[in-house]
Write an enzyme that holds these catalytic residues in place. Structure first.
Site, PDB file in Angstrom:
ATOM      1  N   GLY A  14       0.779  -1.227   0.000  1.00 44.90           N
ATOM      2  CA  GLY A  14       0.000   0.000   0.000  1.00 44.90           C
ATOM      3  C   GLY A  14       0.815   1.283   0.000  1.00 44.90           C
ATOM      4  N   ILE A  15       0.281   2.282   0.694  1.00 46.77           N
ATOM      5  CA  ILE A  15       0.934   3.595   0.733  1.00 46.77           C
ATOM      6  C   ILE A  15       2.337   3.493   1.311  1.00 46.77           C
ATOM      7  CG2 ILE A  15       0.827   5.904   1.762  1.00 46.77           C
ATOM      8  CD1 ILE A  15      -2.234   5.678   1.676  1.00 46.77           C
ATOM      9  N   ASP A  57       6.830  -5.232  14.464  1.00 44.72           N
ATOM     10  CA  ASP A  57       5.420  -5.242  14.842  1.00 44.72           C
ATOM     11  C   ASP A  57       5.214  -4.090  15.808  1.00 44.72           C
ATOM     12  OD1 ASP A  57       2.901  -5.634  15.923  1.00 44.72           O
ATOM     13  OD2 ASP A  57       3.136  -7.793  16.216  1.00 44.72           O
ATOM     14  N   VAL A  58       4.497  -3.060  15.388  1.00 48.78           N
ATOM     15  CA  VAL A  58       4.377  -1.846  16.192  1.00 48.78           C
ATOM     16  C   VAL A  58       3.564  -2.056  17.456  1.00 48.78           C
ATOM     17  CG1 VAL A  58       4.603  -0.409  14.133  1.00 48.78           C
ATOM     18  CG2 VAL A  58       2.322  -0.951  15.005  1.00 48.78           C
ATOM     19  N   TYR A 158     -11.515   3.905  14.137  1.00 48.43           N
ATOM     20  CA  TYR A 158     -10.451   4.410  13.264  1.00 48.43           C
ATOM     21  C   TYR A 158     -10.371   5.928  13.312  1.00 48.43           C
ATOM     22  CZ  TYR A 158      -7.944   5.498   8.933  1.00 48.43           C
ATOM     23  OH  TYR A 158      -7.056   5.990   8.007  1.00 48.43           O
ATOM     24  N   LYS A 162      -7.312   8.412  14.767  1.00 47.28           N
ATOM     25  CA  LYS A 162      -6.565   9.372  13.966  1.00 47.28           C
ATOM     26  C   LYS A 162      -6.654  10.777  14.564  1.00 47.28           C
ATOM     27  CE  LYS A 162      -4.930   6.546  10.903  1.00 47.28           C
ATOM     28  NZ  LYS A 162      -3.478   6.270  10.836  1.00 47.28           N
ATOM     29  N   ALA A 192      -6.751   3.233  -2.956  1.00 46.07           N
ATOM     30  CA  ALA A 192      -7.047   1.829  -3.239  1.00 46.07           C
ATOM     31  C   ALA A 192      -6.066   0.943  -2.475  1.00 46.07           C
ATOM     32  CB  ALA A 192      -6.952   1.558  -4.735  1.00 46.07           C
ATOM     33  N   THR A 193      -6.407   0.641  -1.224  1.00 44.22           N
ATOM     34  CA  THR A 193      -5.599  -0.226  -0.371  1.00 44.22           C
ATOM     35  C   THR A 193      -6.538  -1.221   0.312  1.00 44.22           C
ATOM     36  OG1 THR A 193      -5.801   1.126   1.638  1.00 44.22           O
ATOM     37  CG2 THR A 193      -4.049   1.729   0.082  1.00 44.22           C
ATOM     38  N   TRP A 238      -7.662  20.901  11.982  1.00 49.97           N
ATOM     39  CA  TRP A 238      -7.699  19.876  13.020  1.00 49.97           C
ATOM     40  C   TRP A 238      -9.141  19.507  13.351  1.00 49.97           C
ATOM     41  CZ3 TRP A 238      -3.182  17.812  13.378  1.00 49.97           C
ATOM     42  CH2 TRP A 238      -2.014  18.574  13.289  1.00 49.97           C
TER      43      TRP A 238
END
Length: 238
Positions: A14-15, A57-58, A158, A162, A192-193, A238
């Protein structure tokens, strides 16, 4: 010794993979952060040049510590790894979904950033780029941006993660400003991911978003810090 070095988390696809590829094209030695060694190795081989696998692995402190021991210098950290396991509104979101999302999107960013800070502090031009989302903008959520249906309250885990990441971006920028750091957040746009079903059906080019992240990674010393930008360089509220 003069080779610039970057780490991109979640760079096996992806990105993130496109960010790693563009940084490699700029002459960076790029660590392709990947939880899956096989996929990360394949991504590094596809990128070529000075790209190399860094198993990371975060959400795993031991994995982060082991990864930090393998890196000898670092100029750019791109916190790209992120997940969106649920598109549910808050009324239908369980705490397990929240915890899982925040572990990667928020706690993982803090853990990785703090572990690699000693290396970044030795860089003459340290840069941190946090890949956020326009859906995390509280302004756009309360004054709906036509780019997405922000009035529905969906993807609560999600989007709130963020928003939290955006707050941390500001706080890191303030804390590290006197040390010459540039810390900024990027809204990559819908790409597109395989982030979630909505992204999977999107037509946006991930490489276009990656270019925005690289611009922030290459900011001059008089560039902005503690800011939120769209992929095209436009400031995001913001």
């Amino acid at each position: 010794m003069n080779e610039r070095t970057a780490l991109v988390t979640g760079a096996n696809k992806g990105i993130g993979q496109h960010i790693a590829r563009l940084l490699a094209a700029e002459g960076f030695r790029v660590y392709v952060g990947s939880r899956d060694a096989r996929r990360g190795r394949r991504a590094a081989e596809e990128i070529g040049g000075a790209a190399r696998l860094l198993v990371l692995d975060v959400t795993d402190p031991d994995s982060i510590a082991a990864a930090a021991e393998q890196v000898d210098r670092l100029d750019v950290l791109v916190n790209n790894a992120g997940i969106s396991p649920s598109l549910a509104p808050p009324t239908e979101t369980g705490t397990d979904d929240l915890r899982r999302t925040y572990e990667t999107n928020v706690f993982g960013v803090v853990a990785v950033t703090n572990s690699f800070l000693p290396l970044l502090r030795r860089s003459p031009h340290p840069r941190i780029v946090n890949v956020s989302s326009g859906t995390g903008s509280l302004t756009w959520s309360t004054n709906p941006n036509p780019q997405f249906a922000s009035g529905s309250g969906g993807a609560a885990a999600y989007r709130s993660s963020k928003a939290a990441l955006n707050a941390l971006t500001v706080l890191y920028a303030q804390t590290l400003a006197e040390e010459g750091f540039k810390v900024n957040a990027l809204a990559p746009g819908l790409r597109a991911t395989d982030l979630n079903p909505r992204a999977a059906s999107a037509g946006g080019d991930p490489a276009e978003a990656a270019a925005g992240a690289v611009r922030l990674a290459l900011l001059p010393d008089d560039g902005p810090t503690g800011a939120f930008f769209s992929w095209d360089g436009t400031p995001v509220p913001w």
